[in-house]
Design an enzyme around this catalytic site. Structure first.
Site, PDB file in Angstrom:
ATOM      1  N   ILE A  99       0.827  -1.211   0.000  1.00 42.87           N
ATOM      2  CA  ILE A  99       0.000   0.000   0.000  1.00 42.87           C
ATOM      3  C   ILE A  99       0.864   1.266   0.000  1.00 42.87           C
ATOM      4  CG2 ILE A  99      -0.293   0.148   2.541  1.00 42.87           C
ATOM      5  CD1 ILE A  99      -3.167   0.670   0.098  1.00 42.87           C
ATOM      6  N   ASP A 135       8.823  -5.691  -6.843  1.00 46.07           N
ATOM      7  CA  ASP A 135       8.396  -6.479  -5.671  1.00 46.07           C
ATOM      8  C   ASP A 135       8.848  -7.916  -5.845  1.00 46.07           C
ATOM      9  OD1 ASP A 135       6.087  -5.802  -3.297  1.00 46.07           O
ATOM     10  OD2 ASP A 135       6.726  -7.896  -3.575  1.00 46.07           O
ATOM     11  N   LEU A 194      -9.037  -1.486   8.642  1.00 49.24           N
ATOM     12  CA  LEU A 194      -9.777  -0.528   9.465  1.00 49.24           C
ATOM     13  C   LEU A 194      -9.005   0.791   9.518  1.00 49.24           C
ATOM     14  CD1 LEU A 194     -10.285  -3.561  10.674  1.00 49.24           C
ATOM     15  CD2 LEU A 194     -11.499  -2.302  12.446  1.00 49.24           C
ATOM     16  N   HIS A 209       0.358 -10.348  14.720  1.00 49.93           N
ATOM     17  CA  HIS A 209      -0.865  -9.818  15.341  1.00 49.93           C
ATOM     18  C   HIS A 209      -2.001 -10.701  14.844  1.00 49.93           C
ATOM     19  CE1 HIS A 209      -4.389  -7.284  15.531  1.00 49.93           C
ATOM     20  NE2 HIS A 209      -4.277  -6.872  14.291  1.00 49.93           N
ATOM     21  N   TYR A 231     -10.582  -5.371  18.169  1.00 53.15           N
ATOM     22  CA  TYR A 231     -11.374  -4.611  17.196  1.00 53.15           C
ATOM     23  C   TYR A 231     -12.171  -5.579  16.319  1.00 53.15           C
ATOM     24  CZ  TYR A 231      -7.558  -5.570  13.852  1.00 53.15           C
ATOM     25  OH  TYR A 231      -6.620  -6.177  13.059  1.00 53.15           O
ATOM     26  N   VAL A 262       4.419   1.718   8.266  1.00 47.49           N
ATOM     27  CA  VAL A 262       3.271   2.580   7.947  1.00 47.49           C
ATOM     28  C   VAL A 262       2.023   1.712   7.865  1.00 47.49           C
ATOM     29  CG1 VAL A 262       2.304   4.131   6.220  1.00 47.49           C
ATOM     30  CG2 VAL A 262       4.781   4.111   6.629  1.00 47.49           C
ATOM     31  N   TYR A 295      20.237  33.910  19.632  1.00 51.50           N
ATOM     32  CA  TYR A 295      19.047  33.052  19.498  1.00 51.50           C
ATOM     33  C   TYR A 295      18.601  33.162  18.052  1.00 51.50           C
ATOM     34  CZ  TYR A 295      14.245  31.401  19.624  1.00 51.50           C
ATOM     35  OH  TYR A 295      13.085  30.714  19.357  1.00 51.50           O
ATOM     36  N   ASP A 353      14.755  25.910  16.436  1.00 50.27           N
ATOM     37  CA  ASP A 353      15.271  27.144  17.039  1.00 50.27           C
ATOM     38  C   ASP A 353      16.439  26.782  17.952  1.00 50.27           C
ATOM     39  OD1 ASP A 353      13.704  26.125  19.138  1.00 50.27           O
ATOM     40  OD2 ASP A 353      13.274  28.117  19.924  1.00 50.27           O
ATOM     41  N   THR A 392      20.392  28.239  19.939  1.00 49.36           N
ATOM     42  CA  THR A 392      21.302  29.331  20.292  1.00 49.36           C
ATOM     43  C   THR A 392      22.670  28.984  19.724  1.00 49.36           C
ATOM     44  OG1 THR A 392      21.716  28.240  22.400  1.00 49.36           O
ATOM     45  CG2 THR A 392      20.152  30.049  22.419  1.00 49.36           C
ATOM     46  N   GLU A 408      23.959  29.358  31.780  1.00 45.73           N
ATOM     47  CA  GLU A 408      24.115  27.941  31.472  1.00 45.73           C
ATOM     48  C   GLU A 408      25.605  27.676  31.622  1.00 45.73           C
ATOM     49  OE1 GLU A 408      22.569  27.330  27.520  1.00 45.73           O
ATOM     50  OE2 GLU A 408      20.498  27.651  28.162  1.00 45.73           O
TER      51      GLU A 408
HETATM   52  P1  FAD Z   1       3.754  -4.490   2.630  1.00 51.85           P
HETATM   53  O1  FAD Z   1       2.361  -4.570   2.203  1.00 51.85           O
HETATM   54  O2  FAD Z   1       4.280  -5.633   3.429  1.00 51.85           O
HETATM   55  O3  FAD Z   1       4.605  -4.306   1.335  1.00 51.85           O
HETATM   56  C1  FAD Z   1       6.002  -4.433   1.336  1.00 51.85           C
HETATM   57  C2  FAD Z   1       6.376  -5.092   0.057  1.00 51.85           C
HETATM   58  O4  FAD Z   1       7.790  -5.101  -0.078  1.00 51.85           O
HETATM   59  C3  FAD Z   1       5.926  -6.530  -0.003  1.00 51.85           C
HETATM   60  O5  FAD Z   1       5.060  -6.684  -1.099  1.00 51.85           O
HETATM   61  C4  FAD Z   1       7.205  -7.310  -0.169  1.00 51.85           C
HETATM   62  O6  FAD Z   1       7.048  -8.410  -1.020  1.00 51.85           O
HETATM   63  C5  FAD Z   1       8.136  -6.274  -0.758  1.00 51.85           C
HETATM   64  N1  FAD Z   1       9.537  -6.538  -0.502  1.00 51.85           N
HETATM   65  C6  FAD Z   1      10.135  -6.754   0.681  1.00 51.85           C
HETATM   66  N2  FAD Z   1      11.446  -6.985   0.512  1.00 51.85           N
HETATM   67  C7  FAD Z   1      11.688  -6.887  -0.818  1.00 51.85           C
HETATM   68  C8  FAD Z   1      12.858  -7.010  -1.611  1.00 51.85           C
HETATM   69  N3  FAD Z   1      14.050  -7.282  -1.087  1.00 51.85           N
HETATM   70  N4  FAD Z   1      12.739  -6.851  -2.952  1.00 51.85           N
HETATM   71  C9  FAD Z   1      11.543  -6.596  -3.515  1.00 51.85           C
HETATM   72  N5  FAD Z   1      10.407  -6.471  -2.800  1.00 51.85           N
HETATM   73  C10 FAD Z   1      10.488  -6.614  -1.469  1.00 51.85           C
HETATM   74  N6  FAD Z   1      -3.335  -1.393   9.157  1.00 51.85           N
HETATM   75  C11 FAD Z   1      -4.378  -0.568   9.180  1.00 51.85           C
HETATM   76  O7  FAD Z   1      -4.231   0.601   8.873  1.00 51.85           O
HETATM   77  N7  FAD Z   1      -5.615  -0.985   9.544  1.00 51.85           N
HETATM   78  C12 FAD Z   1      -5.839  -2.270   9.892  1.00 51.85           C
HETATM   79  O8  FAD Z   1      -6.959  -2.649  10.216  1.00 51.85           O
HETATM   80  C13 FAD Z   1      -4.760  -3.172   9.895  1.00 51.85           C
HETATM   81  N8  FAD Z   1      -4.941  -4.434  10.280  1.00 51.85           N
HETATM   82  C14 FAD Z   1      -3.903  -5.286  10.235  1.00 51.85           C
HETATM   83  C15 FAD Z   1      -4.141  -6.607  10.577  1.00 51.85           C
HETATM   84  C16 FAD Z   1      -3.123  -7.531  10.518  1.00 51.85           C
HETATM   85  C17 FAD Z   1      -3.402  -8.952  10.889  1.00 51.85           C
HETATM   86  C18 FAD Z   1      -1.833  -7.109  10.122  1.00 51.85           C
HETATM   87  C19 FAD Z   1      -0.716  -8.080  10.036  1.00 51.85           C
HETATM   88  C20 FAD Z   1      -1.600  -5.785   9.790  1.00 51.85           C
HETATM   89  C21 FAD Z   1      -2.626  -4.872   9.844  1.00 51.85           C
HETATM   90  N9  FAD Z   1      -2.429  -3.533   9.519  1.00 51.85           N
HETATM   91  C22 FAD Z   1      -3.488  -2.680   9.501  1.00 51.85           C
HETATM   92  C23 FAD Z   1      -1.102  -3.023   9.174  1.00 51.85           C
HETATM   93  C24 FAD Z   1      -0.935  -2.923   7.669  1.00 51.85           C
HETATM   94  O9  FAD Z   1      -1.346  -4.101   7.071  1.00 51.85           O
HETATM   95  C25 FAD Z   1       0.512  -2.664   7.303  1.00 51.85           C
HETATM   96  O10 FAD Z   1       1.066  -1.708   8.144  1.00 51.85           O
HETATM   97  C26 FAD Z   1       0.629  -2.176   5.867  1.00 51.85           C
HETATM   98  O11 FAD Z   1      -0.049  -3.053   5.002  1.00 51.85           O
HETATM   99  C27 FAD Z   1       2.079  -2.078   5.445  1.00 51.85           C
HETATM  100  O12 FAD Z   1       2.141  -1.720   4.089  1.00 51.85           O
HETATM  101  P2  FAD Z   1       3.529  -1.699   3.332  1.00 51.85           P
HETATM  102  O13 FAD Z   1       3.271  -1.318   1.933  1.00 51.85           O
HETATM  103  O14 FAD Z   1       4.496  -0.913   4.093  1.00 51.85           O
HETATM  104  O15 FAD Z   1       4.086  -3.194   3.466  1.00 51.85           O
END
Ligand code: FAD
Length: 819
Positions: free
Chosen positions: A11, A32, A49, A222, A256, A355, A535, A548, A550, A647
C-alpha cells in the site's frame, strides 16, 4: 525527471508511485519480490480498518488524507473505501474519559466525531448490548479501506502515467557510487536509479542493511480471526458491500471488529508479543488469499482469552465459533511511529516503512513532496527515521521497546508517561546526586531527566500563601507533584535553583567555513564578536521553522549550538559544504550543563570564580570560558526560565564536582535542585517556545511569535525569499497566550480551543504558572483572537474558560534577567 526505483508494491509503494507520477515524475519503477498485484506482504491481507484520530496532528492528517483519497477511487464498481464510520466503546470510566480526550483531538485536528451514550452506540452497532458498555466515540468518516484493491487501482493509474510495476523481482543489493545511490541489484540484473525509496514494510530492516542503514523496526505477529456466519448478520450485506456496521474497537480488551458480509472479523493485540524473524516466514512460490509470507499459522491458545472477551461484549458471539484465523506480520517501532527519511550514508536512498494502511496515502504524499518539492506540508519530526539517537537503534533496544509498544497499543496513555524499560541508558554526571535528592525521573531518548526532587517537599511548608498551588484533577496531577514543583518555581524566582540541562542536544560547528555555513542555515547574524550568543531559527525553503537554536561563538572558527527542541543532524550534515571546511559534531554526551538561575545566581557563582560574572563582565547573550572552583567551564548568560544566571557547561568528568561545589556554595542562599516540571512552567510564563510542541515547519516565524529572530537584512539564508514581505501584522493565525479564568483548571496540550463555541485551534503547551498563580497555555488561534478575547478549552467533557493574554506574562521588560 529522475529515475526512481520503489522497492515494495504494498500500500505504501503503490501510493508513492501514484503520488510521484501525479507530480510529473514519470520514470518510476516499482519492484516487488512477490507476484502482482497480491504480493504477499502485510497489505495483501490487511482488514483495512481506518481510525483517523490520534494524539498526533501529523498522523491524524495522514489518515484524513488517506480517507479522502481512497474515497475518491473507483474500481470497477467495487469500493476502495467503505465509509461505515468508526465506533470506539468504553467499558470502564477511565476509557470513557479517554474517549472524551480523543474527541478533543478530533476537534483539534478537524475530524468529525462525538462521544455518545450506550444506547446510541447500540443503535449504531446493533450487535452491542448497551448494558455492557458505558458509551462510545463515534466518527462518521472513519471506515474500511480495501487495501489490495487500492493497490491495483493506484498501480493502474501510475502505469497510465508511465510507471512500471514489476513483480517476481527481489532486490538483493543497493548499488552506490561516491556516496550516492545508483541503482538496485536483482537476480535478473541491475535496475539503475537516481533515487531509491524502500517501501518494503517489515522487510525494511533487511533491505536497509543492504545500504548500510540501520532501520529500527521489529516485525511482529498480530492475530486476526473470522467467525462462522452469524444469524444476526444474515442478509444484511451482500458480497459487494461487505460491511455496513461501523468498525468497532474495544480497547479495554485490545480488540477490534469488522463485518465480512455475514461474519465478523476480530483483531486482537491482547496476546503475548510475538516477534518474528524473517527466516521464520513461510516460503511460498505463489501466495494466495490464505497463504502468504506475511501470514503465520494461527495460534489458537493465544486467542482464547480475546475470544471470551469478545463474547462478553457482543452477545451474538455467545453461540458462534471461530472459523479461520492467522497471525499476520507487520512492523513495530520503538515509539510506534513510522520511519521516513533518507539514509545518512547513501544519498538518494530513502525509506518509508512501519506505515499502516490508515496512514499510507498521507505518508506517500509527504515523501513525494519531500522528493519533488523538497518539503512536506505536514510536520514530519515525529516520523523521521532520524528522530532516534544511536542507542535507540540497537537491536535489543528496538526489540524491547517495540514489544512494549505492542502491549500498550490501546492503553490510555498520559502525555508524560515515561518508558518503563529500558531505563538508566543515559545519565548525566549529576545522576548520583539527583538520586540522593529523590529526583523523580522521566525519560526522553534514553536520557533520565529529573522532573522534580522529592527532597524539596520539606520546603513546602515555607511556601508563601500566594505560591501555594490549588489542587488538580487526577489526570493533570499525574506524574506531577504540585507543591514540590511550586517550591522549585518559587525558589527560582526568589532565590536560586540548579537545573540539569545536560540532555539538551549540543553541537560543535568548527572550521574555516563554519561562519558562512551558519549564516546560510540560520535567520540570525552570525558574524559577531567572539563571545556572542545568538538566538536564531533555522527555516526550510518555504519559511517554516525547522528548529530554534542558540549559537555561541566560542572562537573565530568555533561555534557551539544549543538545540531547544529537536534538530535533524542528518540535515545539518547534508548541508555541509563539499570542500570539507566545516565539521559538525554532536558533543552532548561528553559534556554536561547546569542552568544556575535566580536572583541570587550571581551571589552563588561569583565567589567561586576569579572570572568576572558581573553584569558588565558578562552581559546578557554573551559567553566566556572561565573557571569555577578551578573547573574549566563555558558560561553562557542565557536563561530559558527568565531569571538572572548562566548555562554552565563543562566536560562530563568534571560534572559531579561542579554540581557539588555549586550546591554546597548555594546552601546559605537557599539553592534547590529543580526539575523539568518547574522549568516548563517558568519558560512558558516567560513566553519561550518549545520547538516541536509550539512550532514546527508548518509555521513561519511571524505566526510563531519569533519573528524578532529574523534578520532579513543580513544577506541570503535558507527560507529568506519565502518569508520576504511577511510580518507579525499580516499573519492569519498566531501562537497565542492564554490564561485560564478560574485560576485552577490545568490543561496539558493538544486540547481544542473554541472561539464562539466552535473549534478554532488547539493548545500546544500548558502549565500552571506559579508566578501568576493561574494555569496558562499557548495555542494556535486565528489572528482575530486578540488580547482580551474569551475562549474555551475543551478538557475531557468540560469546557474551561480562558482569555487571550498579552505576552510574555512574566517580566516583559526583562529586568529580572538584565541586572
Ligand atoms: P507491505 O504490504 O508488506 O509491502 C512491502 C512489500 O515489499 C511486499 O510486497 C514485499 O514483497 C516487498 N519486498 C520486501 N522486501 C523486498 C525485496 N528485497 N525486494 C523486492 N520487494 C520486497 N493497518 C491498518 O491501517 N488498519 C488495519 O486494520 C490493519 N490491520 C492489520 C491486521 C493484521 C493482521 C496485520 C498483520 C496488519 C494490519 N495492519 C493494519 C497493518 C498494515 O497491514 C501494514 O502496516 C501495511 O499493510 C504495510 O504496508 P507496506 O506497503 O508498508 O508493506
Amino acid at each position: 525527471t529522475p529515475r526512481v526505483v520503489i522497492i515494495g508494491a504494498g500500500i505504501v509503494g503503490a501510493n508513492l508511485a501514484d503520488e510521484l507520477t501525479e507530480r510529473g515524475w514519470d520514470r518510476v519503477t516499482v519492484l516487488d519480490q512477490g507476484p502482482l498485484p497480491l504480493t504477499g506482504g502485510s497489505t495483501s491481507h490487511a482488514p483495512g480498518l481506518v481510525y483517523q484520530t490520534g494524539p498526533s496532528k501529523t498522523m491524524t492528517g495522514f489518515a484524513s488524507y488517506t480517507v479522502d483519497k481512497f474515497t475518491g477511487l473507483e474500481a470497477d464498481g467495487g469500493w476502495c473505501f467503505n465509509q461505515v464510520g468508526g465506533l470506539e466503546i468504553a467499558t470502564t470510566p477511565e476509557r470513557l474519559a479517554d474517549l472524551h480526550r480523543k474527541a478533543g483531538w478530533a476537534a483539534s485536528w478537524g475530524v468529525p466525531g462525538e462521544v455518545v451514550g450506550a444506547e446510541e452506540c447500540a443503535k449504531l452497532h446493533p450487535l452491542l448490548d448497551p448494558d455492557r458498555i458505558l458509551g462510545g466515540f463515534h466518527t462518521p468518516t472513519d471506515g474500511l479501506a480495501k487495501a489490495s484493491r487500492v493497490v491495483e487501482v493506484l498501480a493502474r493509474r501510475a502505469e497510465a502515467r508511465g510507471a512500471v510495476f514489476q513483480g517476481g523481482t527481489r532486490v538483493v543489493g543497493i548499488r552506490q557510487s561516491g556516496g550516492r545511490v545508483t541503482g538496485v541489484e536483482t537476480p535478473q540484473g541491475e535496475v539503475p536509479a537516481d533515487i531509491v525509496v524502500c517501501c518494503a514494510g517489515f522487510w525494511g530492516r533487511e533491505v536497509g542493511a543492504m545500504a548500510g542503514m540501520t532501520v529500527p523496526l521489529l516485525p511482529m505477529a498480530h492475530q486476526y480471526a473470522r467467525t462462522a456466519p452469524l444469524p444476526e448478520l444474515a442478509g444484511r450485506n451482500d458480497e459487494r458491500i461487505e460491511a455496513r456496521l461501523p468498525i468497532l474497537r474495544h480497547q479495554d480488551r485490545d480488540l477490534y471488529f469488522r463485518e465480512h458480509v455475514d461474519r465478523l472479523g476480530i483483531g486482537s493485540y491482547a496476546h503475548r508479543p510475538i516477534a518474528v524473524g524473517l527466516d521464520e516466514l513461510p516460503r511460498l512460490d505463489t501466495p494466495s488469499d490464505d497463504a502468504m509470507p506475511s501470514m503465520l499459522d494461527f495460534t489458537g491458545e493465544d486467542f482464547a482469552e480475546s475470544w471470551e472477551h469478545g463474547r462478553r461484549l457482543l452477545p451474538a458471539l455467545e453461540q458462534a465459533r471461530i472459523e479461520d484465523g492467522f497471525n499476520g506480520v507487520f512492523s513495530f517501532t520503538p515509539d510506534g511511529g513510522p520511519l521516513i527519511g533518507e539514509s545518512p550514508e547513501v544519498a538518494g536512498f530513502w525509506i518509508a516503512e512501519a506505515v499502516w494502511v490508515t496512514h499510507s496515502a498521507g505518508v506517500a504524499r509527504s515523501v513525494a513532496q519531500l522528493l519533488v518539492e523538497g518539503r512536506s506540508e505536514l510536520d514530519l519530526h515525529g516520523c523521521s527515521v532520524h528522530r532516534f539517537d544511536e542507542v535507540e537503534t540497537a537491536d535489543a533496544y528496538v526489540e524491547e521497546t517495540s514489544r512494549q509498544n505492542f502491549i500498550e497499543i490501546y492503553d490510555v496513555k498520559h502525555p508524560l508517561q515515561p518508558r518503563f524499560s529500558p531505563r538508566d541508558l543515559r545519565t548525566s554526571p549529576f545522576h548520583a546526586r539527583q538520586k540522593e535528592l529523590g529526583a523523580v525521573f522521566l525519560e526522553s531518548h534514553g536520557w533520565e531527566r529529573p522532573h522534580w526532587y522529592a527532597a524539596n517537599a520539606a520546603l513546602a511548608k515555607d511556601l508563601p500563601m500566594d505560591w501555594r498551588p490549588p489542587s488538580r484533577d487526577a489526570w493533570s496531577g499525574m506524574f506531577h507533584d504540585a507543591s514540590v514543583v511550586a517550591v522549585e518555581a518559587w525558589k527560582t524566582r526568589t532565590a536560586v535553583a540548579m537545573y540539569d540541562m545536560t540532555s539538551l542536544k549540543r553541537l560543535e560547528v568548527t572550521g574555516p567555513g563554519a561562519l558562512a555555513y551558519l549564516n546560510r542555515l540560520t535567520t540570525g547574524k552570525m558574524d559577531k564578536t567572539v563571545g556572542a550568543v545568538t538566538y536564531t531559527l533555522m527555516l526550510d525553503d518555504a519559511g517554516g521553522v525547522r528548529s530554534d537554536i542558540t549559537v555561541a561563538r566560542l572562537d573565530e572558527q568555533e561555534f557551539q549550538i544549543g538545540v531547544n527542541g529537536n534538530i535533524d543532524l542528518d540535515y545539518l550534515r547534508r548541508e555541509l559544504p563539499e570542500d570539507g571546511s566545516v565539521r559538525v559534531r554532536d558533543i552532548t554526551g561528553g559534556t554536561c550543563c547546569i542552568g544556575v538561575w535566580g536572583p541570587l545566581a550571581r551571589d552563588l557563582v561569583q565567589p567561586l570564580s576569579r572570572d568576572d560574572f558581573s553584569h558588565e563582565g558578562l552581559r546578557f547573550f554573551r559567553c566566556m570560558r572561565a573557571r569555577i572552583a578551578g573547573i574549566p567551564v563555558t558560561a553562557m548568560r542565557l536563561s530559558y526560565v527568565g531569571e538572572l544566571g548562566w548555562e554552565i557547561y563543562t566536560n562530563a568528568e568534571y560534572g559531579q564536582r561542579l554540581w557539588d561545589v555549586l550546591f554546597e556554595a548555594g546552601r546559605d542562599l537557599g539553592v534547590v535542585a529543580a526539575g523539568r516540571a518547574a522549568f516548563n512552567s517558568l519558560r512558558l510564563e516567560k513566553g519561550y517556545r518549545a520547538w516541536g510542541a509550539d512550532m514546527t515547519t508548518e509555521h513561519d516565524p511571524y505566526e510563531a511569535g519569533v519573528g524578532f529572530a529574523v534578520r532579513a537584512d543580513k544577506g541570503p539564508f535558507i527560507g529568506r525569499d519565502a518569508i520576504a514581505g511577511r510580518d507579525e501584522g499580516s499573519v492569519g493565525r498566531r501562537l497565542t497566550c492564554l490564561t485560564v479564568d478560574d485560576g485552577r483548571s490545568v490543561v496539558l496540550g493538544s486540547e481544542p480551543v473554541l472561539l464562539d463555541g466552535a473549534p478554532a485551534g488547539y493548545v500546544t503547551s500548558a502549565a500552571f504558572s506559579h508566578t501568576l498563580g493561574t494555569p496558562i497555555a499557548y495555542a494556535w488561534l486565528p489572528a482575530e483572537a486578540t488580547v482580551g478575547t474569551p475562549v474555551e478549552i475543551q478538557y475531557f467533557d468540560r469546557r474551561v474558560r480562558a482569555t487571550v493574554a498579552a505576552e510574555p506574562l512574566v517580566d516583559p521588560e526583562m529586568t529580572r534577567i538584565r541586572r
